[in-house]
Design a protein around this motif. Structure first.
Motif, mmCIF file in Angstrom:
data_model
loop_
_atom_site.group_PDB
_atom_site.id
_atom_site.type_symbol
_atom_site.label_atom_id
_atom_site.label_comp_id
_atom_site.label_asym_id
_atom_site.label_seq_id
_atom_site.Cartn_x
_atom_site.Cartn_y
_atom_site.Cartn_z
ATOM 1 N N GLN A 63 -11.882 -5.756 4.783
ATOM 2 C CA GLN A 63 -11.789 -6.876 3.835
ATOM 3 C C GLN A 63 -12.090 -8.204 4.243
ATOM 4 O O GLN A 63 -11.532 -9.214 4.068
ATOM 5 N N GLY A 64 -13.131 -8.160 5.340
ATOM 6 C CA GLY A 64 -13.546 -9.404 5.876
ATOM 7 C C GLY A 64 -12.766 -10.018 7.105
ATOM 8 O O GLY A 64 -12.841 -11.008 7.366
ATOM 9 N N ALA A 69 -5.123 -3.367 7.063
ATOM 10 C CA ALA A 69 -6.540 -2.503 7.178
ATOM 11 C C ALA A 69 -5.617 -0.974 7.129
ATOM 12 O O ALA A 69 -6.304 -0.099 6.555
ATOM 13 N N ARG A 110 -4.385 0.255 4.120
ATOM 14 C CA ARG A 110 -5.279 0.424 3.218
ATOM 15 C C ARG A 110 -6.054 1.872 3.540
ATOM 16 O O ARG A 110 -6.308 2.703 2.437
ATOM 17 N N TYR A 166 0.689 -1.125 0.009
ATOM 18 C CA TYR A 166 0.038 0.171 0.124
ATOM 19 C C TYR A 166 0.833 1.362 -0.144
ATOM 20 O O TYR A 166 0.209 2.462 -0.072
ATOM 21 N N ASP A 194 -4.414 -8.694 10.111
ATOM 22 C CA ASP A 194 -5.570 -8.039 9.311
ATOM 23 C C ASP A 194 -5.563 -6.390 9.810
ATOM 24 O O ASP A 194 -5.778 -5.613 8.865
ATOM 25 N N TYR A 230 -12.450 -0.911 5.189
ATOM 26 C CA TYR A 230 -11.057 -1.221 4.969
ATOM 27 C C TYR A 230 -10.725 -2.654 5.595
ATOM 28 O O TYR A 230 -9.628 -3.123 5.078
ATOM 29 N N TRP A 235 -14.203 -0.420 9.889
ATOM 30 C CA TRP A 235 -13.513 -1.730 9.360
ATOM 31 C C TRP A 235 -14.356 -2.253 8.248
ATOM 32 O O TRP A 235 -13.351 -2.796 7.670
ATOM 33 N N ASP A 236 -15.589 -2.000 8.280
ATOM 34 C CA ASP A 236 -16.501 -2.435 7.346
ATOM 35 C C ASP A 236 -15.820 -2.100 5.972
ATOM 36 O O ASP A 236 -16.095 -2.790 4.955
#
Length: 339
Positions: A238-239, A251, A254, A194, A247, A236, A233-234
Motif C-alpha cells: 500500500q505504498g 503488510a 494484510r 487484520y 509498514d 500488500y 510488496w506491490d
C-alpha cells in the motif's frame, strides 16, 4: 509470496524463510527502559521461577554459591552447553530471568542468548531429549519441547551434508533491532486491523530477520524485516516502505488476512512461505508466546547465527560485509572460533 533468510536461528534462526540463511533468529543488546513498561502481560501458565534481580548490577544473586548458568553470556562469551545437565541449567536460569519483570536489561539479554544456545544444542542432539526433560521443572518441559522442535524444523530446510553447507558468510549488515515494546505495538495494530494474532507476526519477524537485525536481500530478492519480494510488496505494501518495520508488519497482516488466516492459520502461513517446516516452526514459536507472553522478550534478544560448513557462526550487531566473505577468512580476521 515472501522468501526470508533462515534465522535460528533462526534462529537461524536463520531461525527463517529461505534455506540460504540461518535459523531465527540469533548479539543481544540490552532492552530499552521502555520495554519494561510495555512488556507482555503475565504468563498464562505457571511462572518458571522467582525473581532474578539479585542485588548486583548484572542481576545475579548476592551470596549465591551455585555457579550462574548465565555468567558466560553476561561476560560476553556465551557458549553452548556441553551436556544435558548444562543445557537444562541454562534453560531454567533463562526462564527465571525472563519471567521476572525486575530482571535488569543486561541479564535479560544474556538470558535470551543462553536460552537460544541451549535450545540449539538440544535440537542438534536428539539423544539429549529425555535427559534434559527429566532435569527440567515440569512447567518448562512443554516450552522446551516446542522450541527444540521448531529449531529442528528450520534446520531441516538446510542441506544435511556438511559438504553442501555455505563456505561464505553473507553480504549483510547486522543492526540493532527496534525495541521490543515498539515492535509489539506494530504487531498488535496489525492484529486489531487484520485479525492476525500478534504472536504469529512476531514469530515471522523473528524467523525472517531476527526482528530486523538482518539488513540484506535474500537470494530470492526478498527485502525488509518481514522479507517481501517486490511483486508481493506491490500487492500488500500500500505504498509503504518495505524496510520500515511498521509498514512491513502491517503488510504481513494484510497478506495473511487475504490468504485466510482467520479460518486456516497454517494455510495462510504456507502462502507466506511454501514450506511445511516453516509453517511448523513459526506456529510453534507463536504458540509458545501465546502461552507465555514474556517469552517474546527472550526471543527479541536472540542474535543471528549463520549455518556454514565450519559450524554456526554468530554474526554480532556491527557485522557488515558488502560482498560474501569466506568463513575462515572472517573468523581469522575477527579472532573468532567457529560455533
Amino acid at each position: 509470496m515472501t522468501r526470508g533468510a533462515l534465522a535460528a536461528s533462526g534462529l537461524l534462526l536463520v531461525l527463517a524463510g529461505c534455506s540460504e540463511a540461518p535459523p531465527a533468529p540469533d548479539d543481544p543488546r540490552p532492552a530499552t527502559s521502555g520495554d519494561g513498561a510495555e512488556s507482555p502481560s503475565a504468563d498464562r501458565s505457571a511462572s518458571a521461577g522467582s525473581a532474578s534481580g539479585g542485588g548486583r548490577p548484572d542481576g545475579s544473586a548476592v551470596g549465591s554459591r551455585k555457579p550462574d548458568p548465565l555468567a558466560a553470556a553476561l561476560d560476553g562469551r556465551p557458549g553452548a552447553p556441553g551436556s544435558p545437565r548444562e543445557a537444562a541449567a541454562q534453560i531454567e536460569a533463562a526462564a527465571r530471568a525472563v519471567a521476572d519483570p525486575g530482571t535488569v536489561p543486561a541479564r535479560l539479554a544474556a538470558a535470551g542468548h543462553a536460552q537460544q544456545l541451549a535450545y540449539r544444542a538440544v535440537a542438534d542432539r536428539p539423544g539429549w531429549d529425555r535427559r534434559v526433560a527429566a532435569l527440567l521443572p515440569a512447567t518448562l518441559r512443554r516450552e522446551t519441547r516446542a522450541n527444540v522442535t521448531a529449531r529442528r524444523a528450520f534446520r531441516s530446510m538446510h542441506p544435511t551434508r556438511d559438504a553442501d553447507l555455505a563456505t561464505e558468510l553473507p553480504a549483510w549488515r547486522i543492526v540493532e533491532p527496534r525495541p521490543a515494546a515498539e515492535l509489539r505495538r506494530y504487531y498488535q495494530e496489525a492484529e486489531r486491523r487484520y485479525g492476525v494474532d500478534w504472536e504469529y507476526l512476531a514469530a515471522i519477524n523473528l524467523v525472517e530477520t531476527g526482528f530486523g537485525r538482518i539488513d540484506g536481500t535474500s537470494v530470492a530478492g526478498a527485502q525488509g524485516p518481514m522479507q517481501f519480494i517486490p511483486t508481493t510488496w506491490d500487492i500488500y505494501g500500500q505504498g509503504g516502505d518495505v524496510h520500515d518495520p511498521h509498514d512491513a508488519i502491517l503488510a504481513a497482516g494484510r497478506l495473511l488476512r487475504a490468504n485466510g488466516f482467520a479460518r486456516d492459520p497454517s494455510g495462510a502461513l504456507y502462502r507466506y512461505n511454501n514450506s511445511s517446516a516453516y509453517v511448523r516452526g513459526v506456529s510453534l514459536y507463536a504458540e509458545v508466546m501465546q502461552r507465555r507472553p514474556r517469552t517474546y522478550l527472550a526471543y527479541h534478544q536472540w542474535p543471528i547465527y549463520y549455518l556454514t560448513r565450519a559450524g554456526s557462526i554468530w554474526l554480532p550487531e556491527g557485522y557488515s560485509e558488502r560482498r560474501p566473505v569466506p568463513v575462515r577468512r572472517w573468523l581469522e580476521r575477527e579472532g573468532r572460533p567457529a560455533g
